[in-house]
Design a protein around this motif. Structure first.
Motif, PDB file in Angstrom:
ATOM      1  N   GLY A   1       0.770  -1.233   0.000  1.00  0.00           N
ATOM      2  CA  GLY A   1       0.000   0.000   0.000  1.00  0.00           C
ATOM      3  C   GLY A   1       0.800   1.283   0.000  1.00  0.00           C
ATOM      4  N   GLY A   2       2.103   1.184   0.125  1.00  0.00           N
ATOM      5  CA  GLY A   2       2.909   2.399   0.103  1.00  0.00           C
ATOM      6  C   GLY A   2       2.965   3.000  -1.292  1.00  0.00           C
ATOM      7  N   GLY A   3       3.545   4.200  -1.376  1.00  0.00           N
ATOM      8  CA  GLY A   3       3.667   4.840  -2.675  1.00  0.00           C
ATOM      9  C   GLY A   3       3.878   6.323  -2.558  1.00  0.00           C
ATOM     10  N   LEU A   4       3.664   6.991  -3.668  1.00  0.00           N
ATOM     11  CA  LEU A   4       3.839   8.441  -3.758  1.00  0.00           C
ATOM     12  C   LEU A   4       2.465   9.100  -3.799  1.00  0.00           C
ATOM     13  CD1 LEU A   4       5.571  10.997  -4.290  1.00  0.00           C
ATOM     14  CD2 LEU A   4       5.442  10.422  -6.729  1.00  0.00           C
ATOM     15  N   VAL A   5       2.295  10.126  -2.982  1.00  0.00           N
ATOM     16  CA  VAL A   5       1.015  10.828  -2.931  1.00  0.00           C
ATOM     17  C   VAL A   5       1.287  12.305  -2.690  1.00  0.00           C
ATOM     18  CG1 VAL A   5       0.700  10.437  -0.453  1.00  0.00           C
ATOM     19  CG2 VAL A   5      -1.299  10.767  -1.920  1.00  0.00           C
ATOM     20  N   GLN A   6       0.386  13.139  -3.169  1.00  0.00           N
ATOM     21  CA  GLN A   6       0.523  14.571  -2.916  1.00  0.00           C
ATOM     22  C   GLN A   6       0.053  14.919  -1.510  1.00  0.00           C
ATOM     23  OE1 GLN A   6      -1.583  16.602  -6.098  1.00  0.00           O
ATOM     24  NE2 GLN A   6       0.332  16.856  -7.232  1.00  0.00           N
ATOM     25  N   ALA A   7       0.564  16.007  -0.994  1.00  0.00           N
ATOM     26  CA  ALA A   7       0.134  16.478   0.317  1.00  0.00           C
ATOM     27  C   ALA A   7      -1.386  16.656   0.324  1.00  0.00           C
ATOM     28  CB  ALA A   7       0.815  17.791   0.652  1.00  0.00           C
ATOM     29  N   GLY A   8      -2.000  16.220   1.421  1.00  0.00           N
ATOM     30  CA  GLY A   8      -3.451  16.260   1.529  1.00  0.00           C
ATOM     31  C   GLY A   8      -4.128  14.991   1.076  1.00  0.00           C
ATOM     32  N   GLY A   9      -3.377  14.117   0.435  1.00  0.00           N
ATOM     33  CA  GLY A   9      -3.927  12.866  -0.062  1.00  0.00           C
ATOM     34  C   GLY A   9      -3.988  11.782   0.989  1.00  0.00           C
TER      35      GLY A   9
ATOM     36  N   VAL B   1      -3.502   0.624   8.327  1.00  0.00           N
ATOM     37  CA  VAL B   1      -3.504   2.005   8.782  1.00  0.00           C
ATOM     38  C   VAL B   1      -3.985   2.881   7.627  1.00  0.00           C
ATOM     39  CG1 VAL B   1      -1.038   2.396   8.303  1.00  0.00           C
ATOM     40  CG2 VAL B   1      -2.250   3.850   9.932  1.00  0.00           C
ATOM     41  N   GLN B   2      -5.074   3.558   7.871  1.00  0.00           N
ATOM     42  CA  GLN B   2      -5.618   4.512   6.909  1.00  0.00           C
ATOM     43  C   GLN B   2      -4.996   5.864   7.213  1.00  0.00           C
ATOM     44  OE1 GLN B   2      -7.844   4.128   4.259  1.00  0.00           O
ATOM     45  NE2 GLN B   2      -7.330   6.266   3.816  1.00  0.00           N
ATOM     46  N   MET B   3      -4.314   6.425   6.224  1.00  0.00           N
ATOM     47  CA  MET B   3      -3.589   7.679   6.434  1.00  0.00           C
ATOM     48  C   MET B   3      -4.222   8.756   5.568  1.00  0.00           C
ATOM     49  SD  MET B   3       0.312   6.198   6.516  1.00  0.00           S
ATOM     50  CE  MET B   3       0.348   5.822   4.774  1.00  0.00           C
ATOM     51  N   ASN B   4      -4.827   9.733   6.216  1.00  0.00           N
ATOM     52  CA  ASN B   4      -5.486  10.835   5.527  1.00  0.00           C
ATOM     53  C   ASN B   4      -4.751  12.140   5.795  1.00  0.00           C
ATOM     54  OD1 ASN B   4      -7.540   9.038   4.687  1.00  0.00           O
ATOM     55  ND2 ASN B   4      -8.734   9.462   6.538  1.00  0.00           N
ATOM     56  N   SER B   5      -5.048  13.132   4.983  1.00  0.00           N
ATOM     57  CA  SER B   5      -4.431  14.462   5.152  1.00  0.00           C
ATOM     58  C   SER B   5      -2.926  14.352   5.290  1.00  0.00           C
ATOM     59  CB  SER B   5      -5.035  15.173   6.374  1.00  0.00           C
ATOM     60  OG  SER B   5      -6.426  15.296   6.260  1.00  0.00           O
ATOM     61  N   LEU B   6      -2.331  13.593   4.415  1.00  0.00           N
ATOM     62  CA  LEU B   6      -0.898  13.351   4.509  1.00  0.00           C
ATOM     63  C   LEU B   6      -0.093  14.621   4.306  1.00  0.00           C
ATOM     64  CD1 LEU B   6      -0.840   9.908   2.736  1.00  0.00           C
ATOM     65  CD2 LEU B   6       0.147  10.366   4.990  1.00  0.00           C
ATOM     66  N   LYS B   7       1.027  14.681   5.026  1.00  0.00           N
ATOM     67  CA  LYS B   7       1.918  15.831   4.985  1.00  0.00           C
ATOM     68  C   LYS B   7       3.303  15.365   4.512  1.00  0.00           C
ATOM     69  CE  LYS B   7      -0.348  17.682   9.131  1.00  0.00           C
ATOM     70  NZ  LYS B   7      -0.134  18.154  10.529  1.00  0.00           N
ATOM     71  N   PRO B   8       4.096  16.262   3.963  1.00  0.00           N
ATOM     72  CA  PRO B   8       5.449  15.878   3.553  1.00  0.00           C
ATOM     73  C   PRO B   8       6.257  15.258   4.695  1.00  0.00           C
ATOM     74  CG  PRO B   8       4.891  17.979   2.581  1.00  0.00           C
ATOM     75  CD  PRO B   8       3.766  17.624   3.526  1.00  0.00           C
ATOM     76  N   GLU B   9       6.011  15.704   5.909  1.00  0.00           N
ATOM     77  CA  GLU B   9       6.754  15.145   7.049  1.00  0.00           C
ATOM     78  C   GLU B   9       6.325  13.728   7.412  1.00  0.00           C
ATOM     79  OE1 GLU B   9       5.172  18.102   6.893  1.00  0.00           O
ATOM     80  OE2 GLU B   9       4.224  18.601   8.823  1.00  0.00           O
ATOM     81  N   ASP B  10       5.300  13.219   6.769  1.00  0.00           N
ATOM     82  CA  ASP B  10       4.926  11.812   6.941  1.00  0.00           C
ATOM     83  C   ASP B  10       5.769  10.893   6.054  1.00  0.00           C
ATOM     84  OD1 ASP B  10       1.527  12.912   7.100  1.00  0.00           O
ATOM     85  OD2 ASP B  10       2.770  12.250   8.784  1.00  0.00           O
ATOM     86  N   THR B  11       6.579  11.470   5.191  1.00  0.00           N
ATOM     87  CA  THR B  11       7.434  10.671   4.319  1.00  0.00           C
ATOM     88  C   THR B  11       8.397   9.838   5.154  1.00  0.00           C
ATOM     89  OG1 THR B  11       7.313  12.255   2.494  1.00  0.00           O
ATOM     90  CG2 THR B  11       9.220  10.781   2.539  1.00  0.00           C
ATOM     91  N   ALA B  12       8.385   8.531   4.917  1.00  0.00           N
ATOM     92  CA  ALA B  12       9.218   7.608   5.692  1.00  0.00           C
ATOM     93  C   ALA B  12       9.032   6.196   5.145  1.00  0.00           C
ATOM     94  CB  ALA B  12       8.823   7.634   7.165  1.00  0.00           C
ATOM     95  N   VAL B  13       9.842   5.294   5.651  1.00  0.00           N
ATOM     96  CA  VAL B  13       9.576   3.871   5.455  1.00  0.00           C
ATOM     97  C   VAL B  13       8.713   3.415   6.624  1.00  0.00           C
ATOM     98  CG1 VAL B  13      10.547   1.562   5.250  1.00  0.00           C
ATOM     99  CG2 VAL B  13      11.740   3.512   4.223  1.00  0.00           C
ATOM    100  N   TYR B  14       7.594   2.805   6.306  1.00  0.00           N
ATOM    101  CA  TYR B  14       6.653   2.363   7.326  1.00  0.00           C
ATOM    102  C   TYR B  14       6.802   0.854   7.528  1.00  0.00           C
ATOM    103  CZ  TYR B  14       4.363   6.868   7.452  1.00  0.00           C
ATOM    104  OH  TYR B  14       4.095   8.211   7.640  1.00  0.00           O
ATOM    105  N   TYR B  15       6.897   0.484   8.798  1.00  0.00           N
ATOM    106  CA  TYR B  15       7.123  -0.918   9.167  1.00  0.00           C
ATOM    107  C   TYR B  15       5.950  -1.452   9.986  1.00  0.00           C
ATOM    108  CZ  TYR B  15      12.019  -0.120   7.909  1.00  0.00           C
ATOM    109  OH  TYR B  15      13.174   0.180   7.247  1.00  0.00           O
ATOM    110  N   CYS B  16       5.514  -2.627   9.623  1.00  0.00           N
ATOM    111  CA  CYS B  16       4.525  -3.352  10.414  1.00  0.00           C
ATOM    112  C   CYS B  16       5.229  -4.054  11.569  1.00  0.00           C
ATOM    113  CB  CYS B  16       3.846  -4.378   9.512  1.00  0.00           C
ATOM    114  SG  CYS B  16       2.658  -5.444  10.318  1.00  0.00           S
ATOM    115  N   ASN B  17       4.575  -4.113  12.706  1.00  0.00           N
ATOM    116  CA  ASN B  17       5.163  -4.738  13.897  1.00  0.00           C
ATOM    117  C   ASN B  17       4.125  -5.591  14.631  1.00  0.00           C
ATOM    118  OD1 ASN B  17       5.337  -4.149  17.153  1.00  0.00           O
ATOM    119  ND2 ASN B  17       7.319  -4.679  16.280  1.00  0.00           N
ATOM    120  N   CYS B  18       4.579  -6.738  15.111  1.00  0.00           N
ATOM    121  CA  CYS B  18       3.762  -7.569  15.996  1.00  0.00           C
ATOM    122  C   CYS B  18       4.566  -7.873  17.253  1.00  0.00           C
ATOM    123  CB  CYS B  18       3.383  -8.891  15.324  1.00  0.00           C
ATOM    124  SG  CYS B  18       2.231  -8.730  13.976  1.00  0.00           S
ATOM    125  N   LYS B  19       3.894  -7.788  18.393  1.00  0.00           N
ATOM    126  CA  LYS B  19       4.546  -8.081  19.674  1.00  0.00           C
ATOM    127  C   LYS B  19       3.890  -9.297  20.303  1.00  0.00           C
ATOM    128  CE  LYS B  19       5.684  -3.238  20.597  1.00  0.00           C
ATOM    129  NZ  LYS B  19       7.127  -3.374  20.294  1.00  0.00           N
TER     130      LYS B  19
END
Length: 118
Positions: free
Chosen positions: A8-16, A78-96
């Motif tokens: 589900g990762g990718g490139l999106v414009q701010a606000g997307g 994780v549903q991510m709305n109103s994305l901002k440039p500072e949300d740019t990162a590698v996102y990792y799934c975790n289980c404990k």
């Protein structure tokens, strides 16, 4: 065989918006599922976690991100709305898996890149 397969990762414009998924297999007794993110040169940080009874969010994503879990599919989203440039990162799934009061095993996915353009 333990697998945490993110998508589900990718490139999106701010606000997307983007929706990340993590399909988990081979792990028994998961206590917490969640998402973390990391940018180069910085420590990995919490985004959101979910247990059977509660959710928890980093202050920076509250009100914009929503974590959910499909127990039947053993998948966390994780549903991510109103994305901002500072949300740019590698996102990792975790289980404990908490084996005792003092010993918890962490399982990680391979990471998926999220890039938010301004």
């Amino acid at each position: 065989q333990v697998q945490l397969v993110e998508s589900g990762g990718g490139l999106v414009q701010a606000g997307g918006s983007l929706r990340l998924s993590c399909a988990v297999s081979g792990i028994v007794g998961i206590n917490v599922m969640g998402w973390y993110r990391q940018v180069p040169g910085k420590q990995r940080e919490l985004v959101a976690t979910i247990t059977s009874g509660s959710t928890n969010y980093a202050d920076s994503v509250k009100g914009r991100f929503t974590i959910s879990r499909d127990s039947a599919k053993n998948t966390v989203y994780v549903q991510m709305n109103s994305l901002k440039p500072e949300d740019t990162a590698v996102y990792y799934c975790n289980c404990k898996v908490r084996l005792s009061a003092t010993y918890t095993i962490d399982y990680w996915g391979q990471g998926t890149q999220v890039t938010v353009s301004s």
